[in-house]
Design a protein around this motif. Structure first.
Motif, mmCIF file in Angstrom:
data_model
loop_
_atom_site.group_PDB
_atom_site.id
_atom_site.type_symbol
_atom_site.label_atom_id
_atom_site.label_comp_id
_atom_site.label_asym_id
_atom_site.label_seq_id
_atom_site.Cartn_x
_atom_site.Cartn_y
_atom_site.Cartn_z
ATOM 1 N N MET A 25 0.846 -1.161 0.000
ATOM 2 C CA MET A 25 0.000 0.000 0.000
ATOM 3 C C MET A 25 0.900 1.236 0.000
ATOM 4 S SD MET A 25 -2.889 1.156 2.739
ATOM 5 C CE MET A 25 -4.021 -0.016 2.065
ATOM 6 N N TYR B 184 1.571 5.434 0.398
ATOM 7 C CA TYR B 184 1.119 6.466 1.327
ATOM 8 C C TYR B 184 -0.144 7.137 0.788
ATOM 9 C CZ TYR B 184 5.588 6.034 3.754
ATOM 10 O OH TYR B 184 6.664 5.562 4.453
ATOM 11 N N GLN C 53 -2.488 5.806 -1.035
ATOM 12 C CA GLN C 53 -3.618 4.907 -0.798
ATOM 13 C C GLN C 53 -4.029 4.938 0.669
ATOM 14 O OE1 GLN C 53 -1.660 1.432 -2.370
ATOM 15 N NE2 GLN C 53 -2.969 1.413 -4.197
ATOM 16 N N LEU C 54 -3.057 4.980 1.570
ATOM 17 C CA LEU C 54 -3.366 5.047 2.995
ATOM 18 C C LEU C 54 -4.102 6.342 3.320
ATOM 19 C CD1 LEU C 54 -3.242 3.947 5.859
ATOM 20 C CD2 LEU C 54 -0.912 4.872 6.043
ATOM 21 N N ARG D 219 -7.656 5.983 2.290
ATOM 22 C CA ARG D 219 -8.408 5.128 3.213
ATOM 23 C C ARG D 219 -8.663 5.826 4.541
ATOM 24 N NH1 ARG D 219 -6.943 -1.182 2.373
ATOM 25 N NH2 ARG D 219 -7.106 -1.190 0.108
ATOM 26 N N CYS E 213 -4.624 3.914 11.274
ATOM 27 C CA CYS E 213 -4.049 3.263 10.095
ATOM 28 C C CYS E 213 -4.451 1.797 10.029
ATOM 29 C CB CYS E 213 -2.526 3.398 10.091
ATOM 30 S SG CYS E 213 -1.937 5.072 9.763
ATOM 31 N N LEU E 214 -4.430 1.119 11.153
ATOM 32 C CA LEU E 214 -4.848 -0.283 11.177
ATOM 33 C C LEU E 214 -6.306 -0.416 10.765
ATOM 34 C CD1 LEU E 214 -3.090 -1.547 14.421
ATOM 35 C CD2 LEU E 214 -2.581 -2.230 12.068
ATOM 36 N N ALA F 234 -7.967 1.722 8.894
ATOM 37 C CA ALA F 234 -8.074 2.125 7.490
ATOM 38 C C ALA F 234 -7.686 1.002 6.535
ATOM 39 C CB ALA F 234 -7.215 3.358 7.233
ATOM 40 N N VAL F 235 -6.740 0.161 6.949
ATOM 41 C CA VAL F 235 -6.317 -0.932 6.069
ATOM 42 C C VAL F 235 -7.145 -2.190 6.283
ATOM 43 C CG1 VAL F 235 -3.978 -0.045 5.823
ATOM 44 C CG2 VAL F 235 -4.448 -1.759 7.563
ATOM 45 N N GLY F 236 -8.115 -2.109 7.181
ATOM 46 C CA GLY F 236 -9.037 -3.215 7.360
ATOM 47 C C GLY F 236 -8.679 -4.223 8.430
ATOM 48 N N SER F 237 -7.717 -3.896 9.262
ATOM 49 C CA SER F 237 -7.347 -4.789 10.345
ATOM 50 C C SER F 237 -8.451 -4.781 11.402
ATOM 51 C CB SER F 237 -6.031 -4.334 10.977
ATOM 52 O OG SER F 237 -5.668 -5.198 12.026
#
Length: 51
Positions: A1, A3, A5-6, A9, A39-40, A42-45
């Motif tokens: 991913m 920056y 893209q992050l 998100r 961030c976690l 946002a990335v779907g964790s």
């Protein structure tokens, strides 16, 4: 991913950050737990294991 893209998100979950700011925070290795959790999320964790 990337920056970029992050940042997209993060914007999707209501957090406005500039790409350069995110890159600087993460590359320094010093950032708040709030940014880490954002961030976690946002990335779907969905799970975070702490030991």
């Amino acid at each position: 991913m990337t920056y970029a893209q992050l940042v997209e998100r993060l914007a999707d979950i209501g957090i406005s950050e500039k790409e350069v700011n995110v890159a600087n925070k993460l590359s320094r290795g010093k950032f708040s737990a709030a940014i880490m959790l954002a961030c976690l999320s946002a990335v779907g964790s969905t799970v975070l294991h702490l030991e």
